[in-house]
Scaffold this motif. Structure first.
Motif, PDB file in Angstrom:
ATOM      1  N   HIS A  35       0.816  -1.213   0.000  1.00  0.00           N
ATOM      2  CA  HIS A  35       0.000   0.000   0.000  1.00  0.00           C
ATOM      3  C   HIS A  35       0.853   1.267   0.000  1.00  0.00           C
ATOM      4  O   HIS A  35       0.658   2.167  -0.824  1.00  0.00           O
ATOM      5  CB  HIS A  35      -0.953  -0.012   1.193  1.00  0.00           C
ATOM      6  N   ALA A  99      -9.625   0.643  -5.509  1.00  0.00           N
ATOM      7  CA  ALA A  99      -8.988   1.123  -4.275  1.00  0.00           C
ATOM      8  C   ALA A  99      -7.857   2.099  -4.573  1.00  0.00           C
ATOM      9  O   ALA A  99      -7.637   3.049  -3.820  1.00  0.00           O
ATOM     10  CB  ALA A  99      -8.472  -0.060  -3.454  1.00  0.00           C
ATOM     11  N   ASP A 102      -9.448   5.443  -4.897  1.00  0.00           N
ATOM     12  CA  ASP A 102     -10.353   5.835  -3.822  1.00  0.00           C
ATOM     13  C   ASP A 102      -9.577   6.467  -2.672  1.00  0.00           C
ATOM     14  O   ASP A 102      -8.909   5.771  -1.906  1.00  0.00           O
ATOM     15  CB  ASP A 102     -11.117   4.610  -3.323  1.00  0.00           C
ATOM     16  N   GLN A 105      -9.698   4.990   0.768  1.00  0.00           N
ATOM     17  CA  GLN A 105      -8.904   3.789   1.010  1.00  0.00           C
ATOM     18  C   GLN A 105      -7.406   4.068   0.895  1.00  0.00           C
ATOM     19  O   GLN A 105      -6.595   3.150   0.848  1.00  0.00           O
ATOM     20  CB  GLN A 105      -9.303   2.686   0.030  1.00  0.00           C
TER      21      GLN A 105
END
Length: 132
Positions: A35, A99, A102, A105
């Motif tokens: 991430h 994601a 977004d 997120q």
């Protein structure tokens, strides 16, 4: 003619971004996690886009604001198509793709796509200002 040249420069951007994505996956993801590496990748990718735009905006030949925005829109449509198409081709889920776009997120791709869209205008103005 400027849109043909804009397509050629977009191919260069797509190749650079693809190589950047491979390097991010190999070197940043193991250290930062997926991430955070993707978030940092958006910032690095934005810099890559701006550098390439800076180097080639004069060659593209777009000079008016509407032409520069047309180049940005072309790059945006091509890149979104490429990102989603490649992502799906390698098995990335719709949820994961979504994601990345977004902010709730932690996805920062909207920022990257905004940079891509406005890059021709931004660098053309910056180049003009630097030559004064």
């Amino acid at each position: 003619m400027f849109l043909v040249r804009a397509c050629a420069v977009w191919i260069l951007i797509a190749v650079a971004e693809t190589l950047h994505g491979v390097a991010r996956t190999l070197f940043l993801t193991p250290v930062l996690g997926d991430h955070l590496a993707r978030q940092l990748g958006v910032l690095i990718g934005s810099l890559i886009i701006l550098v390439i735009a800076w180097l080639f905006i004069g060659w593209i030949g777009a000079t008016t604001p509407s032409q520069l925005l047309a180049v940005g829109l072309l790059w945006l449509v091509l890149m979104l198509s490429f990102e989603v198409g490649l992502g799906r081709a390698v098995g990335i889920s719709w949820e994961r793709i979504g994601a990345d776009y977004d902010p709730a997120q932690g996805g920062l791709m909207l920022i990257g796509m905004g940079v891509l869209f406005f890059a021709p205008m931004l660098v053309a103005r910056a180049r003009t200002a630097s030559h004064r």
